[in-house]
Write a protein that holds these residues in place. Structure first.
Motif, short mmCIF file in Angstrom:
data_model
loop_
_atom_site.label_atom_id
_atom_site.label_comp_id
_atom_site.label_asym_id
_atom_site.label_seq_id
_atom_site.Cartn_x
_atom_site.Cartn_y
_atom_site.Cartn_z
N HIS A 67 0.77 -1.17 -0.14
CA HIS A 67 0.05 -0.14 -0.08
C HIS A 67 0.89 1.18 0.03
O HIS A 67 0.32 2.29 -0.35
N PHE A 68 2.05 1.15 0.52
CA PHE A 68 2.79 2.31 0.78
C PHE A 68 3.98 2.72 -0.13
O PHE A 68 4.32 3.36 -0.34
N VAL A 69 4.84 1.34 -0.73
CA VAL A 69 5.96 1.26 -1.36
C VAL A 69 5.65 1.07 -2.71
O VAL A 69 5.28 0.09 -3.12
N ALA A 70 5.62 2.28 -3.58
CA ALA A 70 5.12 2.37 -4.79
C ALA A 70 6.08 3.04 -5.78
O ALA A 70 5.60 3.69 -6.62
N ASP A 71 7.45 2.88 -5.40
CA ASP A 71 8.43 3.73 -6.15
C ASP A 71 8.91 3.09 -7.45
O ASP A 71 9.56 3.78 -8.30
N SER A 72 8.55 1.78 -7.84
CA SER A 72 8.57 1.20 -9.18
C SER A 72 7.28 1.16 -10.16
O SER A 72 7.42 0.33 -10.67
N GLY A 73 6.21 2.12 -9.47
CA GLY A 73 5.15 2.10 -10.44
C GLY A 73 4.92 2.87 -11.86
O GLY A 73 6.10 2.85 -12.53
N ALA A 74 4.13 3.55 -11.98
CA ALA A 74 4.10 4.36 -13.27
C ALA A 74 5.12 5.46 -13.11
O ALA A 74 5.83 5.61 -14.32
N ASP A 83 11.20 7.96 -15.04
CA ASP A 83 10.25 7.13 -15.99
C ASP A 83 9.05 7.34 -15.63
O ASP A 83 8.73 6.93 -14.56
N GLU A 84 8.09 7.66 -16.62
CA GLU A 84 6.81 7.93 -16.48
C GLU A 84 6.05 6.88 -17.54
O GLU A 84 5.99 7.48 -18.71
N LYS A 85 5.81 5.58 -17.07
CA LYS A 85 4.97 4.88 -18.01
C LYS A 85 5.92 4.71 -19.35
O LYS A 85 5.65 4.67 -20.34
N GLY A 86 7.37 4.52 -19.35
CA GLY A 86 8.28 4.15 -20.30
C GLY A 86 8.83 5.31 -21.18
O GLY A 86 9.65 5.18 -21.86
N VAL A 87 8.42 6.61 -20.50
CA VAL A 87 8.87 7.82 -21.03
C VAL A 87 9.81 8.57 -20.04
O VAL A 87 9.28 8.60 -18.92
N SER A 88 10.95 8.68 -20.45
CA SER A 88 11.97 9.54 -19.53
C SER A 88 11.79 10.96 -19.54
O SER A 88 11.46 11.67 -20.62
N SER A 128 18.51 8.83 -2.57
CA SER A 128 17.52 8.18 -3.39
C SER A 128 16.42 7.59 -2.64
O SER A 128 15.48 7.36 -3.40
N ALA A 129 16.62 7.00 -1.45
CA ALA A 129 15.38 6.75 -0.51
C ALA A 129 14.30 7.75 -0.70
O ALA A 129 13.36 7.55 -0.84
N SER A 130 14.91 8.85 -0.31
CA SER A 130 13.75 9.96 -0.03
C SER A 130 12.90 10.48 -1.46
O SER A 130 12.09 10.75 -1.42
N LEU A 131 13.95 10.62 -2.52
CA LEU A 131 13.42 10.81 -3.77
C LEU A 131 12.31 9.63 -4.37
O LEU A 131 11.30 9.79 -4.67
N LYS A 132 12.59 8.33 -3.91
CA LYS A 132 11.55 7.26 -4.35
C LYS A 132 10.53 7.29 -3.33
O LYS A 132 9.33 6.81 -3.96
N ALA A 133 10.72 7.72 -2.21
CA ALA A 133 9.53 7.93 -1.37
C ALA A 133 8.38 8.78 -1.84
O ALA A 133 7.16 8.60 -1.63
N VAL A 134 8.84 9.95 -2.37
CA VAL A 134 8.14 11.08 -2.82
C VAL A 134 7.41 10.50 -4.29
O VAL A 134 6.10 10.50 -4.40
N LEU A 135 8.08 9.51 -5.04
CA LEU A 135 7.65 9.09 -6.23
C LEU A 135 6.41 8.09 -5.69
O LEU A 135 5.43 7.65 -6.46
N SER A 136 6.58 7.18 -4.56
CA SER A 136 5.54 6.30 -4.13
C SER A 136 4.32 6.95 -3.67
O SER A 136 3.19 6.71 -3.97
N ALA A 137 4.45 8.40 -3.20
CA ALA A 137 3.18 9.22 -2.76
C ALA A 137 2.68 9.43 -4.10
O ALA A 137 1.32 9.63 -4.03
N LEU A 138 3.37 9.94 -5.08
CA LEU A 138 2.73 10.41 -6.29
C LEU A 138 1.94 9.33 -6.94
O LEU A 138 0.93 9.42 -7.70
N ASN A 139 2.69 8.02 -6.96
CA ASN A 139 2.08 7.08 -7.77
C ASN A 139 0.76 6.47 -6.83
O ASN A 139 -0.10 6.11 -7.71
N ARG A 140 0.77 6.74 -5.53
CA ARG A 140 -0.29 6.38 -4.99
C ARG A 140 -1.53 7.44 -5.07
O ARG A 140 -2.64 6.97 -5.28
#
Length: 559
Positions: A433-440, A462-467, A535-547
């Motif tokens: 539910h909260f670790v979503a840094d490898s999603g869209a 990367d957003e859905k295959g687009v850099s 890197s962990a902090s930036l990925k956490a932001v992307l997890s929140a954005l993916n959610r």
């Protein structure tokens, strides 16, 4: 009048003891313990123990530190007689342990008892007869004088047989059976008659045992009875005052504890309270009660799993999961508020200070229990329990706002299965539910530069295959990354809260980062892990954005 009618019962009479002293006393040391598991406990079993079970239980009692052990009723049972002979002939009795046997005040039984004990170095012969009003009038049909004469004759026969075997160090014990249902002046009279025969001294005392054979009053009344006896009997220094309480009212331990306050020196009981009807006094409970007050119980109860396994195998009686001190669930908290309090206290508890943890009267580790079972999660649990489990098993220290969100997820999952959620499942729910840094959205790389007192970040996402190339500035890498995302997407993104910590130590330690974002007025939480803290902090932001994207159904970085 129905069958269930309280009017056919009478309250136990109070004792006139206006100057009672026991309420103002405290217990400062353990009493002498006497285990009656192999006699009283055994005769109460549906299937009495076989020889192998008796031998195993004997070994356990010796290992635990009992110095006085009642081994049976050898005059009434051939297996008990044979067991006594095995202990003596096979030299199974340690030098510091005294065996005890029970016998009625009858000559043939007393003679047989001494035969069973031939060759023993030291033994307690425990003789008894019932003294209560109802037993006198409805069982024996005797008056007071007749009952006292039985006790006197029994004591004389015990002394006579002991004199035939001076090589053994004998101790005599007398029980006025049903003491607690006998007139106190008559109990004193009978015990005086017994001591007149035995002539005990301070150097060679006898044991006078005061049983509540059937518990029929509140513990304070029993304490009054014991104190009455202790203050009215002569030659108090020449006797060891013993008590043997039963649990018919569920107060066996309480009665024994108050009896010690009232003057008792010795306590008879069984492991986990096995015995007739509702059982004997539970020595393990009383001993642990003392331990929890900083008093050495003089019994080694540090391995409860062994004690439970042996007693269960020997008696065929399973231990209740809520049994005091030793039950499987007694150190387990399902309640959310309890879990939160335990977690907070454990964090503050220091090794060199007195134990102070809410809801845990002792440290479970003292009994060989670890904290795995302290907090378990079901639908009644809250954020504290969920957080405790993740920290204990996975090293994750969740911030409070994330604890609240995750607890709601876990509660729904628990309600769905109508039961407990284990640690691995909670961890899986957290990551799902909260670790979503490898999603869209996924971080491909970044660079940090320090320019003019600010940090600048160049990140590839990367957003859905687009850099997507992002650039931003701010106070620190996280702030710069948020600035880059807002520039690119045109969305308002604010960091509500942020937390990070290391998992483990050393060069291989992993960083955990947790962030809560406000995106266009809505809050979303995210978490991520990486060996690189930034890197962990930036990925956490992307997890929140993916959610946020999953919740809103639209691309996040699309303009």
């Amino acid at each position: 009048m129905t069958a269930f009618d309280h009017r056919k019962y009478r309250p136990a009479p109070a004792i006139n003891l206006p100057d009672r002293q026991w309420p103002s006393r405290t217990i400062t040391r353990a009493p002498r313990w006497a285990s009656v598991d192999l006699r009283d406990g055994n005769q109460a079993l549906l299937e009495p123990m076989n020889v192998g079970q008796k031998q195993r239980l004997w070994a356990l009692l010796v290992k635990l530190g009992f110095k006085e052990i009642e081994i049976g009723f050898p005059s009434a049972s051939q297996p008990d007689y044979d067991f006594a002979r095995w202990l003596i002939e096979a030299k199974q009795i340690p030098d510091d342990v005294t065996v005890q046997v029970l016998v009625q005040a009858r000559e043939d039984l007393i003679v047989r008892t001494f035969e069973a004990l031939q060759g023993a170095k030291r033994a307690i012969v425990h003789v008894y007869n019932s003294t209560s009003t109802v037993q006198r009038e409805r069982v024996f049909g005797l008056d007071r004088a007749g009952i006292a004469d039985i006790a006197r004759q029994g004591a004389a026969m015990v002394k006579r047989e002991a004199d035939k075997h001076p090589e053994c160090e004998w101790t005599f014990e007398y029980s006025a059976e049903s003491f607690s249902n006998t007139e106190m002046d008559f109990v004193v009279e009978v015990c005086e008659a017994v001591m007149d025969v035995w002539q005990p001294t301070a150097a060679k005392p006898c044991i006078i045992n005061l049983p509540s054979t059937v518990e029929s009053s509140t513990p304070n009344v029993y304490a009054d009875q014991v104190e009455y006896f202790a203050t009215h009997i002569s030659r108090r220094d020449a006797l060891i005052l013993s008590v043997h309480t039963h649990n018919d009212r569920g107060c066996g331990v309480a009665a024994a504890e108050l009896a010690v306050l009232a003057g008792a020196d010795r306590v008879e009981g069984t492991l986990f309270g096995n015995g007739e009807r509702t059982g004997n006094m539970d020595i393990t409970t009383m001993a642990m009660n003392l331990y929890s007050q900083g008093i050495d119980p003089e019994l080694d109860l540090s391995n409860p799993d062994e004690i439970i396994a042996v007693t269960t195998e020997c008696t065929g009686i399973a231990l209740h999961p809520r049994h005091p001190w030793f039950g499987e669930l007694v150190y387990t908290a399902f309640s959310g508020s309890h879990q939160d309090a335990i977690r907070k206290c454990l964090h503050q508890q220091k090794e060199d200070e007195a134990w102070q943890v809410a809801y845990l009267p002792i440290d479970p580790k003292d009994l060989g229990r670890d904290y795995q079972a302290v907090i378990r999660v079901n639908s009644q649990s809250g954020k504290g329990g969920v957080a405790f489990v993740l920290e204990r098993d996975y090293g994750l220290v969740l911030p409070r706002w994330l604890q609240v969100e995750l607890a709601q997820v876990v509660q729904k999952a628990s309600e769905a299965v109508s039961g407990e959620i284990d640690s691995a499942s909670i961890h899986a729910l957290f990551r799902q539910h909260f670790v979503a840094d490898s999603g869209a959205l996924a971080l491909q790389g970044y660079q940090i530069r320090h320019e003019g007192g600010h940090d600048a970040v160049d990140a590839t996402v990367d957003e859905k295959g687009v850099s997507c190339q992002l650039r931003g500035e701010g106070e620190g890498a996280l702030s710069a990354f948020i600035n880059a995302l807002m520039r690119y997407s045109g969305r308002q993104i604010n960091v509500v809260d942020y937390s990070e910590h290391a998992i483990g130590t050393g060069t291989d330690a992993e960083a955990a980062a947790y962030v809560q974002l406000n995106i266009n007025g809505q809050r979303y939480s995210g978490a991520a892990f990486d060996h690189d803290t930034v890197s962990a902090s930036l990925k956490a932001v992307l997890s929140a954005l993916n959610r946020a994207r999953a919740a809103g159904g639209s691309d996040v970085l699309a303009a």
